[in-house]
Design a protein around this motif. Sequence first.
Motif, PDB file in Angstrom:
ATOM      1  N   ALA A  14       0.830  -1.213   0.000  1.00 23.05           N
ATOM      2  CA  ALA A  14       0.000   0.000   0.000  1.00 23.05           C
ATOM      3  C   ALA A  14       0.859   1.255   0.000  1.00 23.05           C
ATOM      4  O   ALA A  14       0.561   2.235  -0.700  1.00 23.05           O
ATOM      5  N   THR A  15       1.943   1.223   0.781  1.00 26.68           N
ATOM      6  CA  THR A  15       2.859   2.367   0.808  1.00 26.68           C
ATOM      7  C   THR A  15       3.498   2.598  -0.551  1.00 26.68           C
ATOM      8  O   THR A  15       3.607   3.743  -1.018  1.00 26.68           O
ATOM      9  N   LEU A  16       3.899   1.518  -1.209  1.00 33.24           N
ATOM     10  CA  LEU A  16       4.500   1.632  -2.546  1.00 33.24           C
ATOM     11  C   LEU A  16       3.502   2.192  -3.553  1.00 33.24           C
ATOM     12  O   LEU A  16       3.852   3.017  -4.398  1.00 33.24           O
ATOM     13  N   VAL A  17       2.256   1.736  -3.463  1.00 28.56           N
ATOM     14  CA  VAL A  17       1.227   2.220  -4.389  1.00 28.56           C
ATOM     15  C   VAL A  17       0.983   3.711  -4.190  1.00 28.56           C
ATOM     16  O   VAL A  17       0.910   4.492  -5.157  1.00 28.56           O
ATOM     17  N   VAL A  18       0.844   4.127  -2.932  1.00 26.84           N
ATOM     18  CA  VAL A  18       0.625   5.558  -2.640  1.00 26.84           C
ATOM     19  C   VAL A  18       1.819   6.386  -3.112  1.00 26.84           C
ATOM     20  O   VAL A  18       1.651   7.454  -3.722  1.00 26.84           O
ATOM     21  N   ALA A  19       3.051   5.895  -2.846  1.00 26.85           N
ATOM     22  CA  ALA A  19       4.250   6.618  -3.285  1.00 26.85           C
ATOM     23  C   ALA A  19       4.301   6.717  -4.805  1.00 26.85           C
ATOM     24  O   ALA A  19       4.655   7.768  -5.359  1.00 26.85           O
ATOM     25  N   ALA A  20       3.928   5.634  -5.488  1.00 25.31           N
ATOM     26  CA  ALA A  20       3.943   5.641  -6.955  1.00 25.31           C
ATOM     27  C   ALA A  20       2.942   6.654  -7.504  1.00 25.31           C
ATOM     28  O   ALA A  20       3.233   7.382  -8.464  1.00 25.31           O
ATOM     29  N   LEU A  22       1.834   9.371  -5.981  1.00 27.89           N
ATOM     30  CA  LEU A  22       2.336  10.718  -5.706  1.00 27.89           C
ATOM     31  C   LEU A  22       3.467  11.100  -6.667  1.00 27.89           C
ATOM     32  O   LEU A  22       3.528  12.242  -7.139  1.00 27.89           O
ATOM     33  N   VAL A  23       4.354  10.150  -6.955  1.00 23.83           N
ATOM     34  CA  VAL A  23       5.445  10.422  -7.904  1.00 23.83           C
ATOM     35  C   VAL A  23       4.887  10.718  -9.285  1.00 23.83           C
ATOM     36  O   VAL A  23       5.345  11.651  -9.978  1.00 23.83           O
ATOM     37  N   CYS A  24       3.896   9.931  -9.727  1.00 20.91           N
ATOM     38  CA  CYS A  24       3.294  10.168 -11.042  1.00 20.91           C
ATOM     39  C   CYS A  24       2.610  11.529 -11.106  1.00 20.91           C
ATOM     40  O   CYS A  24       2.706  12.242 -12.119  1.00 20.91           O
ATOM     41  N   ALA A  25       1.924  11.898 -10.015  1.00 22.30           N
ATOM     42  CA  ALA A  25       1.265  13.212  -9.981  1.00 22.30           C
ATOM     43  C   ALA A  25       2.292  14.334 -10.061  1.00 22.30           C
ATOM     44  O   ALA A  25       2.106  15.316 -10.796  1.00 22.30           O
ATOM     45  N   ALA A  26       3.390  14.202  -9.308  1.00 22.83           N
ATOM     46  CA  ALA A  26       4.442  15.216  -9.350  1.00 22.83           C
ATOM     47  C   ALA A  26       5.087  15.282 -10.730  1.00 22.83           C
ATOM     48  O   ALA A  26       5.378  16.370 -11.242  1.00 22.83           O
ATOM     49  N   SER A  28       3.714  14.576 -13.565  1.00 24.25           N
ATOM     50  CA  SER A  28       2.789  15.195 -14.511  1.00 24.25           C
ATOM     51  C   SER A  28       2.697  16.707 -14.308  1.00 24.25           C
ATOM     52  O   SER A  28       2.719  17.475 -15.273  1.00 24.25           O
ATOM     53  N   LEU A  29       2.597  17.137 -13.054  1.00 19.86           N
ATOM     54  CA  LEU A  29       2.449  18.567 -12.769  1.00 19.86           C
ATOM     55  C   LEU A  29       3.717  19.351 -13.093  1.00 19.86           C
ATOM     56  O   LEU A  29       3.643  20.509 -13.522  1.00 19.86           O
ATOM     57  N   ALA A  30       4.881  18.738 -12.885  1.00 18.41           N
ATOM     58  CA  ALA A  30       6.158  19.428 -13.119  1.00 18.41           C
ATOM     59  C   ALA A  30       6.889  18.805 -14.307  1.00 18.41           C
ATOM     60  O   ALA A  30       8.104  18.655 -14.286  1.00 18.41           O
ATOM     61  N   ARG A  31       6.160  18.456 -15.343  1.00 24.27           N
ATOM     62  CA  ARG A  31       6.757  17.777 -16.490  1.00 24.27           C
ATOM     63  C   ARG A  31       7.809  18.635 -17.186  1.00 24.27           C
ATOM     64  O   ARG A  31       8.795  18.123 -17.708  1.00 24.27           O
ATOM     65  N   SER A  32       7.612  19.959 -17.189  1.00 18.84           N
ATOM     66  CA  SER A  32       8.590  20.833 -17.839  1.00 18.84           C
ATOM     67  C   SER A  32       9.943  20.795 -17.144  1.00 18.84           C
ATOM     68  O   SER A  32      10.974  21.115 -17.754  1.00 18.84           O
ATOM     69  N   VAL A  33       9.952  20.385 -15.866  1.00 20.37           N
ATOM     70  CA  VAL A  33      11.201  20.262 -15.119  1.00 20.37           C
ATOM     71  C   VAL A  33      11.779  18.863 -15.241  1.00 20.37           C
ATOM     72  O   VAL A  33      12.980  18.678 -15.486  1.00 20.37           O
ATOM     73  N   PHE A  34      10.910  17.844 -15.081  1.00 24.12           N
ATOM     74  CA  PHE A  34      11.390  16.470 -15.022  1.00 24.12           C
ATOM     75  C   PHE A  34      11.662  15.855 -16.393  1.00 24.12           C
ATOM     76  O   PHE A  34      12.480  14.940 -16.504  1.00 24.12           O
ATOM     77  N   GLU A  35      10.984  16.317 -17.428  1.00 25.89           N
ATOM     78  CA  GLU A  35      11.220  15.761 -18.766  1.00 25.89           C
ATOM     79  C   GLU A  35      12.666  15.946 -19.231  1.00 25.89           C
ATOM     80  O   GLU A  35      13.333  14.958 -19.588  1.00 25.89           O
ATOM     81  N   PRO A  36      13.188  17.182 -19.261  1.00 27.34           N
ATOM     82  CA  PRO A  36      14.590  17.335 -19.671  1.00 27.34           C
ATOM     83  C   PRO A  36      15.568  16.672 -18.719  1.00 27.34           C
ATOM     84  O   PRO A  36      16.629  16.206 -19.144  1.00 27.34           O
ATOM     85  N   ILE A 300       4.680   2.295 -21.354  1.00 22.56           N
ATOM     86  CA  ILE A 300       4.492   3.165 -22.522  1.00 22.56           C
ATOM     87  C   ILE A 300       3.229   4.004 -22.369  1.00 22.56           C
ATOM     88  O   ILE A 300       3.233   5.228 -22.557  1.00 22.56           O
ATOM     89  N   PHE A 301       2.108   3.357 -22.005  1.00 25.82           N
ATOM     90  CA  PHE A 301       0.848   4.089 -21.867  1.00 25.82           C
ATOM     91  C   PHE A 301       0.912   5.079 -20.702  1.00 25.82           C
ATOM     92  O   PHE A 301       0.407   6.204 -20.808  1.00 25.82           O
ATOM     93  N   LEU A 302       1.508   4.657 -19.583  1.00 26.10           N
ATOM     94  CA  LEU A 302       1.570   5.536 -18.414  1.00 26.10           C
ATOM     95  C   LEU A 302       2.361   6.798 -18.712  1.00 26.10           C
ATOM     96  O   LEU A 302       1.875   7.920 -18.462  1.00 26.10           O
ATOM     97  N   TRP A 303       3.589   6.644 -19.239  1.00 22.26           N
ATOM     98  CA  TRP A 303       4.434   7.816 -19.453  1.00 22.26           C
ATOM     99  C   TRP A 303       4.000   8.633 -20.660  1.00 22.26           C
ATOM    100  O   TRP A 303       4.258   9.832 -20.721  1.00 22.26           O
ATOM    101  N   THR A 304       3.300   8.006 -21.607  1.00 21.11           N
ATOM    102  CA  THR A 304       2.685   8.793 -22.678  1.00 21.11           C
ATOM    103  C   THR A 304       1.573   9.665 -22.117  1.00 21.11           C
ATOM    104  O   THR A 304       1.418  10.831 -22.512  1.00 21.11           O
TER     105      THR A 304
END
Length: 350
Positions: A14-20, A22-26, A28-36, A300-304
Amino acid sequence: MESREGIGFGRSVATLVVAAVLVCAAASLARSVFEPLAAALFIMGIVWPAQKWLQSRLPKLAALAITILFTTLICLAFASVAAWAFGRVGHFLVADAARYQAFYERAVMWLDGHGVEIAGLWAEHFNVSWLLGAMQYVTGRANSLLSFWLIAIVYVVLGLIEIDDFRRRIDRLENRTAARVLLEGSAATAAKFRKYLLVRTQMSIVTGVLVGLFAGITGLPFAFEWGVIAFVLNYIPFIGPFIATLFPTLLAMTQFESWPAVFGIFACLNIIQFVVGSYIEPRVAGASVSISPLVVLFAIFLWTFLWGLFGTFIGVPIMLAILTFCGEHPSTRWIAELLGGPVEAKSAQP
């Protein structure tokens, strides 16, 4: 005792799922920072051996300049060839859009006559404006790539300068387990990145050559361009090869009058992709970069979904890095074992 272990394991999951999440949300929201940043880390893992070799023979800044120059030239060459091939085919499709619209209207009438009601809904969406809109979207994304790669190159330069110092900082950590996981996980991930890129490049070349030869033999227009497109799209597992077979088939629909010929082209292109992707590639790649096909498709689907077109290319390397780091620590090794590649059945012992 077993129930306590089960409860503890459930809490860990459950902790891993919640962390995953939160990481995905971050991400997505800060994609301009994390993409490069993700692109830079991937490039650093690829070019570090060359940079290290050059540093042993040249001043550090001179070695860095050579590494960045060659990396930039390779990326520009790849992007230019891809843009040329897609541009040639795209201009032809736009110029011939009315012909495709008429072709699909005839197909819709035939399907409606045989009771396929969904055909009308498909016809409403497949039209000239939809095709032009798709082309404009791709063009807009291409224009935004310049700033993205400039930021990524800056990350690469700074990262290659500090990589030795950063390694020494990790080695001095009091938490020896964390230091070991970071050092060994980073080295293993970089090695897998290089292996992954080498295998995908080899298989992309083979796929591009076979598709180009097949298109030339069958008389399909833009044979060389289809080979280049197959080469580029093969860097995206599963989805890329399918698209590389779909577009030539669409072109064949208006070039050949015989439906069996169209289906034959589609079938032969898929056979090429299947043989290269499912038979040759696993034997060339080996178990070192093996990931479950289901996990590959999910990545592929998730990160797309999170990062768009760039996420399509980088999704599998990100998953490869996650599983590699999970495999370095006993508490998360089960994740790497569970989501890794197919396990060969062991023969029964006498």
